[in-house]
Write a protein that holds these residues in place. Sequence first.
Motif, PDB file in Angstrom:
ATOM      1  N   ALA A  89      -1.534  55.096  42.160  1.00  0.00           N
ATOM      2  CA  ALA A  89      -1.008  54.640  40.867  1.00  0.00           C
ATOM      3  C   ALA A  89       0.257  53.803  41.030  1.00  0.00           C
ATOM      4  O   ALA A  89       0.838  53.365  40.027  1.00  0.00           O
ATOM      5  N   LEU A  92       1.622  50.627  38.980  1.00  0.00           N
ATOM      6  CA  LEU A  92       2.127  50.726  37.615  1.00  0.00           C
ATOM      7  C   LEU A  92       3.599  50.363  37.514  1.00  0.00           C
ATOM      8  O   LEU A  92       4.040  49.815  36.498  1.00  0.00           O
ATOM      9  N   SER A  93       4.390  50.674  38.541  1.00  0.00           N
ATOM     10  CA  SER A  93       5.817  50.357  38.496  1.00  0.00           C
ATOM     11  C   SER A  93       6.378  50.252  39.906  1.00  0.00           C
ATOM     12  O   SER A  93       5.905  50.925  40.822  1.00  0.00           O
ATOM     13  N   TRP A  98       4.812  58.170  41.696  1.00  0.00           N
ATOM     14  CA  TRP A  98       3.863  58.707  40.719  1.00  0.00           C
ATOM     15  C   TRP A  98       3.173  59.943  41.287  1.00  0.00           C
ATOM     16  O   TRP A  98       2.778  59.962  42.445  1.00  0.00           O
ATOM     17  N   ALA A 143       1.429  58.040  32.487  1.00  0.00           N
ATOM     18  CA  ALA A 143       0.228  57.207  32.515  1.00  0.00           C
ATOM     19  C   ALA A 143      -0.996  58.103  32.393  1.00  0.00           C
ATOM     20  O   ALA A 143      -0.918  59.322  32.594  1.00  0.00           O
ATOM     21  N   HIS A 222      -0.275  52.861  30.581  1.00  0.00           N
ATOM     22  CA  HIS A 222       1.064  53.110  31.121  1.00  0.00           C
ATOM     23  C   HIS A 222       2.032  53.171  29.950  1.00  0.00           C
ATOM     24  O   HIS A 222       2.167  52.197  29.192  1.00  0.00           O
ATOM     25  N   GLY A 234       1.086  45.266  36.085  1.00  0.00           N
ATOM     26  CA  GLY A 234       1.156  46.605  36.652  1.00  0.00           C
ATOM     27  C   GLY A 234      -0.050  47.442  36.302  1.00  0.00           C
ATOM     28  O   GLY A 234      -0.685  48.050  37.179  1.00  0.00           O
ATOM     29  N   VAL A 235      -0.404  47.466  35.023  1.00  0.00           N
ATOM     30  CA  VAL A 235      -1.564  48.255  34.615  1.00  0.00           C
ATOM     31  C   VAL A 235      -2.853  47.636  35.149  1.00  0.00           C
ATOM     32  O   VAL A 235      -3.818  48.351  35.455  1.00  0.00           O
ATOM     33  N   ALA A 238      -3.251  48.935  38.755  1.00  0.00           N
ATOM     34  CA  ALA A 238      -3.740  50.315  38.785  1.00  0.00           C
ATOM     35  C   ALA A 238      -5.204  50.373  38.351  1.00  0.00           C
ATOM     36  O   ALA A 238      -6.002  51.121  38.933  1.00  0.00           O
TER      37      ALA A 238
END
Length: 442
Positions: A89, A92-93, A98, A143, A222, A234-235, A238
């Motif tokens: 994950a 995502l950031s 995560w 998320a 997210h 980012g999303v 993922a």
Amino acid sequence: MTGSHRAPRGGSRAAAREARRQQARRRNQLIGAGVAVLVLVGGGGIAAVNAFGGDGSASGAKTSAGDDKSGGAANMLSDAKVLLDGPAAKPLSATGVWTVAGTADGSSAPDRSFVCQSQRFADPAGIRTWVRNFKNATTKDTAVQYVEVSNDAAAAGKAYTTILGWLSQCATPQYRLISSYSTTGLGDKGVVAVFGQPGEKINKYRTISVSTAGQTTMVMEHDSTAKVTPKPYGVMGAASAGLKRICAEAECTTGTPAARVALLPTSEPAGFMAPIDLPILDSIDTPWVSAASTTRNGTGCEKIDLKKARAAKYKSQTYVAPDAKVPTEFGLDTMVAKFATPVATSTFVTGIRKNVDNCKKTTSNATVKATGTLALPSIKGESWRASYDTGGGKIFTYRIGIAATGDRAVYILFPVLKKLDISDAAFNEVLIRAAERSLTFK
């Protein structure tokens, strides 16, 4: 020259609110069971699709075991190891680590796992559902990965369209559609949408990716806080990682993700905003709904005359919050007009801009303040705050907006009431969205 202004016609909005209260209840029933929506496609066209997802039941249980409804597909994605883990994950950031906060199958999944979800399953007749939640201890972001396995690709396609219907008619209170994209390289097809809730210093965002691949439908969301709107990448990263794991076991393919700006589908009349495009007010936590309305010449300053301007076609719509405890005057009026050429549109909008800018000189009881100028590549316009003193201590105040995009013009009007106002920036954002939606007006 002295102008006059009358009190707003609250009766017409009260009638619209009552009519739309009944329609809104019916719409909420249809969101899960199936509605027709219009999807924006390349070149500015629209395509009609059916959004239906079974019997609309929110209580059916799809477990990890599943019934053998589709031969060998009964065991497809039967183990939670197919889902993303914490390290996977990471896209995502860029900050923090995560970790998995929890995993549920169809029998233990909550009724609502992601923003705008209207019922427990998009495909109640499907094989199984997985829901995995994640958290980031550093950023405090969360998320969720939501996966449904349908009996075949056609059923998965219907589940995907059902979820799009949920997003386009979002009933999650206090969230507005900020930006949206269509994606390629994420399964067979997909979208990314960013929903936002404004705060005093920092905003809450829910960035959600929806994709379909073979017999599967996947949602990746997210939830974050920030001062600026998140980008979709980012999303998407993922979601790409999630689909690669899914397609390693299921009969589907995925590729290199890419995105282009595109509006979410809407079941509103072509050319008009969806309720999720409308502004958020702290005192209202019920959804906006729409009703057809009569096109008028404005509040006094605008002096709108579409026949004199030779508009080829025009139509108006009012948005109200039928279940909110608000005065009958509350609502947002919109008008969309199509002209023969972009030059004719520009001439019309320029005329309205001059009328409002000069209103304090031509209308003795008017006070006007400019609140913004739109100078985007494809959208030009202006907004104001206009007040009319009708005597006896009665002052009526409105936010007015006019914009041109191509051969379409849009006009929006919002009455300013006690504890029912929005910021200049929020009003201008709505004006921009109205212009963007107007491209489908024919």
